[in-house]
Design a protein around this motif. Structure first.
Motif, PDB file in Angstrom:
ATOM      1  N   THR A 107      33.480  41.316  30.392  1.00 20.21           N
ATOM      2  CA  THR A 107      32.768  42.613  30.637  1.00 20.21           C
ATOM      3  C   THR A 107      33.088  43.049  31.882  1.00 20.21           C
ATOM      4  O   THR A 107      34.065  42.625  32.768  1.00 20.21           O
ATOM      5  N   PHE A 108      32.970  44.316  32.176  1.00 24.01           N
ATOM      6  CA  PHE A 108      33.437  45.069  33.196  1.00 24.01           C
ATOM      7  C   PHE A 108      32.996  44.366  34.790  1.00 24.01           C
ATOM      8  O   PHE A 108      33.979  44.024  35.605  1.00 24.01           O
ATOM      9  N   PRO A 109      31.779  43.794  34.814  1.00 18.53           N
ATOM     10  CA  PRO A 109      31.468  42.816  35.972  1.00 18.53           C
ATOM     11  C   PRO A 109      32.500  41.873  36.197  1.00 18.53           C
ATOM     12  O   PRO A 109      32.727  41.480  37.284  1.00 18.53           O
ATOM     13  N   GLN A 110      32.631  41.314  35.104  1.00 17.12           N
ATOM     14  CA  GLN A 110      33.550  40.053  35.028  1.00 17.12           C
ATOM     15  C   GLN A 110      34.930  40.314  35.672  1.00 17.12           C
ATOM     16  O   GLN A 110      35.559  39.629  36.319  1.00 17.12           O
ATOM     17  N   LEU A 111      35.422  41.438  35.171  1.00 15.60           N
ATOM     18  CA  LEU A 111      36.764  42.181  35.779  1.00 15.60           C
ATOM     19  C   LEU A 111      36.744  42.277  37.121  1.00 15.60           C
ATOM     20  O   LEU A 111      37.606  41.950  37.940  1.00 15.60           O
ATOM     21  N   LEU A 112      35.620  42.832  37.687  1.00 11.67           N
ATOM     22  CA  LEU A 112      35.234  43.130  39.124  1.00 11.67           C
ATOM     23  C   LEU A 112      35.554  41.822  39.736  1.00 11.67           C
ATOM     24  O   LEU A 112      36.023  42.026  41.007  1.00 11.67           O
ATOM     25  N   ARG A 113      35.241  40.722  39.318  1.00 11.13           N
ATOM     26  CA  ARG A 113      35.206  39.541  40.072  1.00 11.13           C
ATOM     27  C   ARG A 113      36.925  39.003  40.215  1.00 11.13           C
ATOM     28  O   ARG A 113      36.913  38.057  41.000  1.00 11.13           O
ATOM     29  N   SER A 114      37.681  39.351  39.489  1.00  9.13           N
ATOM     30  CA  SER A 114      38.890  38.984  39.314  1.00  9.13           C
ATOM     31  C   SER A 114      40.058  39.885  39.461  1.00  9.13           C
ATOM     32  O   SER A 114      40.040  40.734  38.445  1.00  9.13           O
ATOM     33  N   PRO A 115      40.503  40.074  40.911  1.00  8.54           N
ATOM     34  CA  PRO A 115      41.559  41.260  40.840  1.00  8.54           C
ATOM     35  C   PRO A 115      42.758  41.162  39.781  1.00  8.54           C
ATOM     36  O   PRO A 115      43.153  42.124  39.139  1.00  8.54           O
ATOM     37  N   THR A 116      42.921  39.968  39.282  1.00  3.75           N
ATOM     38  CA  THR A 116      43.927  39.670  38.274  1.00  3.75           C
ATOM     39  C   THR A 116      43.461  40.263  36.988  1.00  3.75           C
ATOM     40  O   THR A 116      44.435  41.152  36.206  1.00  3.75           O
ATOM     41  N   MET A 117      42.379  40.055  36.686  1.00  5.55           N
ATOM     42  CA  MET A 117      41.961  40.412  35.292  1.00  5.55           C
ATOM     43  C   MET A 117      41.544  42.083  35.472  1.00  5.55           C
ATOM     44  O   MET A 117      41.659  42.733  34.347  1.00  5.55           O
ATOM     45  N   LEU A 118      41.319  42.634  36.597  1.00  8.26           N
ATOM     46  CA  LEU A 118      40.916  43.950  36.597  1.00  8.26           C
ATOM     47  C   LEU A 118      42.162  44.781  36.451  1.00  8.26           C
ATOM     48  O   LEU A 118      42.260  45.667  35.613  1.00  8.26           O
ATOM     49  N   LEU A 119      43.251  44.267  37.022  1.00  4.19           N
ATOM     50  CA  LEU A 119      44.706  44.967  36.842  1.00  4.19           C
ATOM     51  C   LEU A 119      45.101  44.721  35.472  1.00  4.19           C
ATOM     52  O   LEU A 119      45.565  45.670  34.771  1.00  4.19           O
ATOM     53  N   ALA A 120      45.008  43.411  34.859  1.00  2.00           N
ATOM     54  CA  ALA A 120      45.737  43.374  33.634  1.00  2.00           C
ATOM     55  C   ALA A 120      44.846  44.167  32.545  1.00  2.00           C
ATOM     56  O   ALA A 120      45.491  44.575  31.654  1.00  2.00           O
ATOM     57  N   PHE A 121      43.604  44.266  32.942  1.00  2.00           N
ATOM     58  CA  PHE A 121      42.815  45.212  31.893  1.00  2.00           C
ATOM     59  C   PHE A 121      42.804  46.697  32.301  1.00  2.00           C
ATOM     60  O   PHE A 121      42.114  47.238  32.015  1.00  2.00           O
ATOM     61  N   GLY A 122      43.865  46.916  32.872  1.00  2.00           N
ATOM     62  CA  GLY A 122      43.853  48.257  33.289  1.00  2.00           C
ATOM     63  C   GLY A 122      42.756  49.025  33.858  1.00  2.00           C
ATOM     64  O   GLY A 122      42.263  50.061  33.435  1.00  2.00           O
ATOM     65  N   PHE A 123      42.133  48.316  35.016  1.00  2.00           N
ATOM     66  CA  PHE A 123      40.944  48.874  35.717  1.00  2.00           C
ATOM     67  C   PHE A 123      39.655  49.142  34.821  1.00  2.00           C
ATOM     68  O   PHE A 123      38.815  50.001  34.946  1.00  2.00           O
ATOM     69  N   CYS A 166      54.462  40.603  34.700  1.00  2.00           N
ATOM     70  CA  CYS A 166      54.782  39.296  34.272  1.00  2.00           C
ATOM     71  C   CYS A 166      53.896  38.287  34.685  1.00  2.00           C
ATOM     72  O   CYS A 166      53.262  37.656  33.707  1.00  2.00           O
ATOM     73  N   TYR A 167      53.253  38.421  35.897  1.00  2.00           N
ATOM     74  CA  TYR A 167      52.122  37.484  36.523  1.00  2.00           C
ATOM     75  C   TYR A 167      50.926  37.972  36.000  1.00  2.00           C
ATOM     76  O   TYR A 167      50.434  36.711  35.331  1.00  2.00           O
ATOM     77  N   LEU A 168      50.446  39.176  36.147  1.00  2.00           N
ATOM     78  CA  LEU A 168      49.110  39.656  35.662  1.00  2.00           C
ATOM     79  C   LEU A 168      48.993  39.263  33.964  1.00  2.00           C
ATOM     80  O   LEU A 168      47.978  38.865  33.797  1.00  2.00           O
ATOM     81  N   CYS A 169      49.811  39.676  33.339  1.00  2.00           N
ATOM     82  CA  CYS A 169      49.553  39.700  32.063  1.00  2.00           C
ATOM     83  C   CYS A 169      49.469  38.084  31.311  1.00  2.00           C
ATOM     84  O   CYS A 169      48.733  37.670  30.625  1.00  2.00           O
ATOM     85  N   GLY A 170      50.692  37.257  32.094  1.00  2.00           N
ATOM     86  CA  GLY A 170      50.613  36.015  31.834  1.00  2.00           C
ATOM     87  C   GLY A 170      49.371  35.294  32.175  1.00  2.00           C
ATOM     88  O   GLY A 170      48.829  34.298  31.511  1.00  2.00           O
ATOM     89  N   ALA A 171      48.659  35.510  33.287  1.00  5.53           N
ATOM     90  CA  ALA A 171      47.798  34.832  33.937  1.00  5.53           C
ATOM     91  C   ALA A 171      46.335  35.312  32.946  1.00  5.53           C
ATOM     92  O   ALA A 171      45.497  34.353  32.612  1.00  5.53           O
ATOM     93  N   ALA A 172      46.187  36.579  32.479  1.00  3.91           N
ATOM     94  CA  ALA A 172      45.201  36.970  31.754  1.00  3.91           C
ATOM     95  C   ALA A 172      45.207  36.459  30.411  1.00  3.91           C
ATOM     96  O   ALA A 172      44.020  36.036  29.894  1.00  3.91           O
ATOM     97  N   SER A 173      46.415  36.391  30.025  1.00  5.38           N
ATOM     98  CA  SER A 173      46.758  35.771  28.849  1.00  5.38           C
ATOM     99  C   SER A 173      46.127  34.246  28.527  1.00  5.38           C
ATOM    100  O   SER A 173      45.359  33.968  27.676  1.00  5.38           O
ATOM    101  N   ARG A 174      46.406  33.516  29.468  1.00  4.89           N
ATOM    102  CA  ARG A 174      46.087  32.151  29.728  1.00  4.89           C
ATOM    103  C   ARG A 174      44.724  32.046  29.710  1.00  4.89           C
ATOM    104  O   ARG A 174      44.056  31.215  29.253  1.00  4.89           O
ATOM    105  N   LYS A 175      43.962  32.871  30.592  1.00  2.94           N
ATOM    106  CA  LYS A 175      42.685  32.952  30.929  1.00  2.94           C
ATOM    107  C   LYS A 175      41.607  33.239  29.586  1.00  2.94           C
ATOM    108  O   LYS A 175      40.690  32.631  29.383  1.00  2.94           O
ATOM    109  N   MET A 176      42.248  34.223  28.947  1.00  6.93           N
ATOM    110  CA  MET A 176      41.719  34.677  27.496  1.00  6.93           C
ATOM    111  C   MET A 176      41.849  33.737  26.509  1.00  6.93           C
ATOM    112  O   MET A 176      41.259  33.612  25.488  1.00  6.93           O
ATOM    113  N   GLY A 177      43.133  32.794  26.672  1.00  9.61           N
ATOM    114  CA  GLY A 177      43.395  31.698  25.502  1.00  9.61           C
ATOM    115  C   GLY A 177      44.034  32.387  24.314  1.00  9.61           C
ATOM    116  O   GLY A 177      44.182  31.929  23.253  1.00  9.61           O
ATOM    117  N   VAL A 178      44.592  33.776  24.600  1.00  9.79           N
ATOM    118  CA  VAL A 178      45.235  34.684  23.567  1.00  9.79           C
ATOM    119  C   VAL A 178      46.393  35.135  23.899  1.00  9.79           C
ATOM    120  O   VAL A 178      46.598  36.001  25.012  1.00  9.79           O
TER     121      VAL A 178
END
Length: 159
Positions: free
Chosen positions: A5-21, A65-77
């Motif tokens: 969710t957007f509030p979850q993205l706000l708690r993680s700068p990596t996810m916020l950037l990977a998910f394009g704000f 490369c870092y952001l997308c890899g980290a977000a991908s691992r966190k999402m499990g996809v």
């Protein structure tokens, strides 16, 4: 992790950037929305001298490369559809040294989306065979190369 969710993205700068704000949270066509989110950031970016523009975009690609890899691992996809930093960087690469104006911005957007979706070779090969953050970024970088080539050829022909 399910779709964040957007509030979850706000708690993680990596996810916020990977998910394009948050643009990657779009239920339909998140890649298109991620590319749209890149346009307002491109507008001031294009004001930079070409060497600085390219330096910023290369840094964004390396960070991606870092952001997308980290977000991908966190999402499990691998390459979850909501991860759109790669589309943002792809658009910025497409628009490197492009003519100024909204018409060119829209044309670059359309070209990039066509090549990113169609994935002509070697984009399709890279998408299937290169994994991790580098793989997520690479297919969009290649799509940007095709889109930029067509954009610049069009500008040259119209000049």
């Amino acid at each position: 992790m399910n779709q964040p969710t957007f509030p979850q993205l706000l708690r993680s700068p990596t996810m916020l950037l990977a998910f394009g704000f948050g643009s990657g949270l779009a239920r339909k066509a998140p890649g298109t929305f991620g590319t749209l989110a890149a346009i307002p950031l491109w507008w001031p970016l294009q004001q930079l001298p070409p060497v600085w523009y390219l330096a910023v975009v290369v840094a964004a690609a390396i960070l991606g490369c870092y952001l997308c890899g980290a977000a991908s691992r966190k999402m499990g996809v691998h390459d979850h559809g909501g991860i759109v930093w790669d589309e943002m960087v792809g658009y910025w690469l497409t628009m490197f040294m492009a003519p100024a104006g909204w018409g060119w911005a829209i044309y670059g957007f359309v070209l990039f989306r066509i090549f990113d979706i169609a994935k002509p070779q070697p984009i399709g090969w890279a998408d299937r065979h290169v994994h991790g953050g580098v793989g997520i970024m690479l297919d969009d970088i290649l799509a940007a190369g095709y889109a930029a080539l067509v954009l610049h050829l069009t500008a040259y022909i119209m000049a």
